[in-house]
Enzyme design. Sequence first.
Site, PDB file in Angstrom:
ATOM      1  N   ARG A   1       0.830  -1.215   0.000  1.00  0.00           N
ATOM      2  CA  ARG A   1       0.000   0.000   0.000  1.00  0.00           C
ATOM      3  C   ARG A   1       0.865   1.265   0.000  1.00  0.00           C
ATOM      4  O   ARG A   1       0.453   2.305  -0.509  1.00  0.00           O
ATOM      5  CB  ARG A   1      -0.990   0.006   1.174  1.00  0.00           C
ATOM      6  CG  ARG A   1      -2.024   1.126   1.088  1.00  0.00           C
ATOM      7  CD  ARG A   1      -3.110   1.009   2.151  1.00  0.00           C
ATOM      8  NE  ARG A   1      -4.199   0.141   1.745  1.00  0.00           N
ATOM      9  CZ  ARG A   1      -5.304   0.540   1.107  1.00  0.00           C
ATOM     10  NH1 ARG A   1      -5.487   1.819   0.821  1.00  0.00           N
ATOM     11  NH2 ARG A   1      -6.249  -0.313   0.780  1.00  0.00           N
TER      12      ARG A   1
ATOM     13  N   GLU B   1      -9.295   6.571   7.248  1.00  0.00           N
ATOM     14  CA  GLU B   1      -7.840   6.730   7.163  1.00  0.00           C
ATOM     15  C   GLU B   1      -7.370   7.958   6.371  1.00  0.00           C
ATOM     16  O   GLU B   1      -6.379   8.592   6.760  1.00  0.00           O
ATOM     17  CB  GLU B   1      -7.206   5.488   6.540  1.00  0.00           C
ATOM     18  CG  GLU B   1      -7.328   4.245   7.377  1.00  0.00           C
ATOM     19  CD  GLU B   1      -6.994   3.008   6.566  1.00  0.00           C
ATOM     20  OE1 GLU B   1      -7.786   2.662   5.663  1.00  0.00           O
ATOM     21  OE2 GLU B   1      -5.952   2.401   6.810  1.00  0.00           O
TER      22      GLU B   1
HETATM   23  N1  MTE Z   1     -11.382   6.426  14.729  1.00  0.00           N
HETATM   24  C1  MTE Z   1     -11.409   6.167  16.055  1.00  0.00           C
HETATM   25  N2  MTE Z   1     -12.053   7.015  16.869  1.00  0.00           N
HETATM   26  N3  MTE Z   1     -10.779   5.077  16.573  1.00  0.00           N
HETATM   27  C2  MTE Z   1     -10.085   4.194  15.773  1.00  0.00           C
HETATM   28  O1  MTE Z   1      -9.520   3.212  16.262  1.00  0.00           O
HETATM   29  N4  MTE Z   1      -9.363   3.637  13.478  1.00  0.00           N
HETATM   30  C3  MTE Z   1      -9.064   4.155  12.142  1.00  0.00           C
HETATM   31  C4  MTE Z   1     -10.264   4.927  11.587  1.00  0.00           C
HETATM   32  N5  MTE Z   1     -10.749   5.872  12.564  1.00  0.00           N
HETATM   33  C5  MTE Z   1     -10.035   4.455  14.359  1.00  0.00           C
HETATM   34  C6  MTE Z   1     -10.733   5.598  13.885  1.00  0.00           C
HETATM   35  C7  MTE Z   1      -8.709   3.120  11.184  1.00  0.00           C
HETATM   36  S1  MTE Z   1      -7.128   2.545  11.182  1.00  0.00           S
HETATM   37  C8  MTE Z   1      -9.613   2.623  10.283  1.00  0.00           C
HETATM   38  S2  MTE Z   1      -9.147   1.484   9.119  1.00  0.00           S
HETATM   39  C9  MTE Z   1     -11.015   3.034  10.282  1.00  0.00           C
HETATM   40  O2  MTE Z   1     -11.293   3.982  11.301  1.00  0.00           O
HETATM   41  C10 MTE Z   1     -11.891   1.802  10.473  1.00  0.00           C
HETATM   42  O3  MTE Z   1     -13.228   2.093  10.566  1.00  0.00           O
HETATM   43  P1  MTE Z   1     -14.175   2.367   9.283  1.00  0.00           P
HETATM   44  O4  MTE Z   1     -13.751   1.423   8.207  1.00  0.00           O
HETATM   45  O5  MTE Z   1     -15.519   2.070   9.800  1.00  0.00           O
HETATM   46  O6  MTE Z   1     -13.962   3.782   8.910  1.00  0.00           O
HETATM   47  N1  HPA Z   2      -5.877  -2.254   4.486  1.00  0.00           N
HETATM   48  C1  HPA Z   2      -6.062  -2.453   5.795  1.00  0.00           C
HETATM   49  N2  HPA Z   2      -6.001  -3.634   6.366  1.00  0.00           N
HETATM   50  C2  HPA Z   2      -5.737  -4.682   5.589  1.00  0.00           C
HETATM   51  C3  HPA Z   2      -5.538  -4.545   4.219  1.00  0.00           C
HETATM   52  C4  HPA Z   2      -5.615  -3.255   3.623  1.00  0.00           C
HETATM   53  O1  HPA Z   2      -5.435  -3.052   2.415  1.00  0.00           O
HETATM   54  N3  HPA Z   2      -5.292  -5.781   3.724  1.00  0.00           N
HETATM   55  C5  HPA Z   2      -5.338  -6.621   4.782  1.00  0.00           C
HETATM   56  N4  HPA Z   2      -5.611  -5.961   5.904  1.00  0.00           N
HETATM   57 MO1  MOS Z   3      -7.031   0.503   9.657  1.00  0.00          MO
HETATM   58  S1  MOS Z   3      -4.957   0.580   9.641  1.00  0.00           S
HETATM   59  O1  MOS Z   3      -7.030  -0.304   8.098  1.00  0.00           O
HETATM   60  O2  MOS Z   3      -7.248  -0.720  10.811  1.00  0.00           O
END
Ligand code: MTE
Ligand code: HPA
Ligand code: MOS
Length: 798
Positions: A344, A747
């Site tokens: 990524r 993210e």
């Molecule tokens: N926001 C909060 N408050 N706490 C978290 O742990 N994790 C982040 C983001 N925002 C996180 C957060 C990460 S790494 C990801 S991948 C996404 O939330 C996951 O949730 P979503 O796919 O529902 O957005």
């Molecule tokens: N993003 C986040 N988490 C993951 C992925 C990705 O692309 N692939 C496997 N775990």
């Molecule tokens: Mo988020 S790093 O894809 O949990």
Amino acid sequence: MAEAVKMQVKLASGEQDTLESRRAAPNPVIVTGGASTSLKHESARMHVSGEATYLDDIPEPRGLVHVVPGLSTKAHARILSLDLDAVRAVPGVICVLTHKDIPGHNQVSPVGKNDEPLLAEDMVFYYGQPIFIVVAEDRHQARKAARLAKITYEELPAILTIAQAREAGSALVWRPLEMKRGDVDTGLMNAPRRLSGRITIGGQEHFYLEGQAALAQPGEEGEMRVWSSTQHPTETQHMVAHVLDRPSNLVTVEIRRMGGGFGGKETQANIPACLAAVAANATGRAAKMRLDRDDDMIMTGKRHDFVVEYDVGFDDAGHILAVDMVLAARCGWSADLSGPVIDRALFHADNAYFYPDVRFRSEPLKTNTQSNTAYRGFGGPQGIVAAERVIEEIAFATGLDPLDVRLRNTYGTGTRDLTPYHMTVEDSIASEIMTQLAENCDYRTRREALREANRHSPYIRRGIALTPVKFGISFTATHYNQAGALVHVYTDGSVQVNHGGTEMGQGLHTKMVQIAMREFGLTEDRVRITATTTGKVPNTSATAASSGADLNGMAVLDAISKIKHRLISFAADHWQVSEQDIQFEPEGVQVGETLVSFPDLVKAAYFARVSLSSNGFYKTPKISWNAETGRGRPFYYFAYGAACAEVAIDLLTGETRIERVDILHDAGQSLNPAIDIGQIEGGFIQGAGWLTMEELVWDKAGKLSTHAPSTYKIPACSDRPHIFNVSLLEAAPNREATIFRSKAVGEPPFVHGVAVLQAISDALASLKNYKICPQLDTPATPECILRTAERLRALSEV
Ligand code: MTE
Ligand code: HPA
Ligand code: MOS
């Protein structure tokens, strides 16, 4: 081009600021325009009152035992002897377990690499690796006992850093990836100008407020119930089953909410869950493992640090002609998710820019350190930091405003639109967003003013930068892009929503509730979201890759649509109207001329023996990816945004202050603007913390020195920008058919922190009249800023 709309956040009842008036106040977030609603987080009240149940708050079962790990104190060694008598002798200790006590497989590699024993066997591969567990009546006794092990080691050479790994020709934990388009060597050779350099990018501790924790309770005939603070309940279920050598149908994993995950609980949560299950299995009693903060930081993986080497060809007008990059990452002792993380990084080493000739190569290096893992952005931010360094190099080399270099190199539409992985960018809006943000925040005027002010300011230097983000949405492992849901309607008309995603504070559950409210025409109090459990929705993916709402939202919608179809067909028949004349509205269900309340409709349907429950399923269309050829369409779409940061640095102390930040972000047709703005604010702060103050330090023996909040500094409230304006791109529905045309938001905003790094660099460049790129590494801590200033000053005058 869509117009930005300022989100105004204010208390509705400004004058009477009493508790009572606050309670009575309507939702304080006012949204102008758009159909989305800013429903408050489903747990907001419980979060602030302390009633929200986290893992350690679950009432403890009778006879609960506590589990604490015994960790390696060598980075790389053979275990010659392991004497645990003193550990066992501590009062309250029930048993001490090693890898020999694992009934099934001593293996928790999440990618099938078989390189990650749950408990060390005859070798240890990093300082902090779990070797044994103490199972005791009391957690304090267990912690004390864990330190009494007598272990003799034969020490072996340890490889700790990227440089050491490269020098030693260290193994790779994953296949290296190469992406290329065009002929980079010829492109570089023919370019009028060319430069090369390198950037060191630091790692990051997740610092979820709730540490890793799990509770396992044995049941009859080999059943094991596990509560785990995990982003990936299905994987935790499979790992527990594997370690106990049982079929998955005997293991159920449940999680109501995490106190933050940030990627740190995508795979790392499996370890305490498996260890608690092993202890529960051995004792026949419920077992809890809640890691002490220091143990958590020493044991578990972090964001990958990188060294990126770049070679770029360009012209005097700042057009990029060719880019060659090698991205090397410290992966730690096992593969974990390092492969897809480093991939990524390559997918994002173009950020929003078209490179006519390009080659990216990865080096996923094995080291004797924690096994680095997922962390918000999943390698993408590191790739983008490298891309923005290249922009900066070109800007200082040509004397152009970095913003102009950016604007000249963004992806086009219909032309200059092919990524290094041969996916076409169909909606390049990065330059429009940057242009709009620059106007909104007065970037150009402020930049001139800062430069003028710097001329008369010997010690305080100001800098400004405006950086874009383009972030690919979908798991690059295509099979992960699926989700399930299970929706029940009860005969009183109340609804229960279950889905495969997990709540970690990001507001996923709130968005899922909103979908049910909208589809059934119900108020919030009629829709209940339940804990995530493998018993209700099986074979789920991690809640990760920002795709939680995209995937689970569509699965929830699918489940609801099936129930609605049945209700509509029943109602059409029962009230003798055509199906088209039935609508689910907030006032009730409009059945022809008759308004029927939702509970009455549901009750009538029940008596007519209509099923009121359904599962739902979704898989993302259009995507594919072939790592062998380095080609495909790994992402369903891109999320965009831009940030402008202004900083002041103190050349005497090296300190940075973030004076002002403006962000314009693309959340598509936002599902919940208040939550999305919260994600953008939080993501930005976390990204800025990564690049400016969070520093991981290992000593020579490979011990993590920064293993507690006393030595590892995350941003505090006082570190937030003094002026902080966050706006959502308005009237910008996703061109792809995502849930209500929204875009993933978890993210991408993390990357906005890059604007701060570039602004610090801009401030430092003032030392050399903006003619030399400061080549600032990260984290740009005060020490790093002072070192860089010193290096710049020593360079010959320009
Ligand atoms: N926001 C909060 N408050 N706490 C978290 O742990 N994790 C982040 C983001 N925002 C996180 C957060 C990460 S790494 C990801 S991948 C996404 O939330 C996951 O949730 P979503 O796919 O529902 O957005
Ligand atoms: N993003 C986040 N988490 C993951 C992925 C990705 O692309 N692939 C496997 N775990
Ligand atoms: Mo988020 S790093 O894809 O949990």
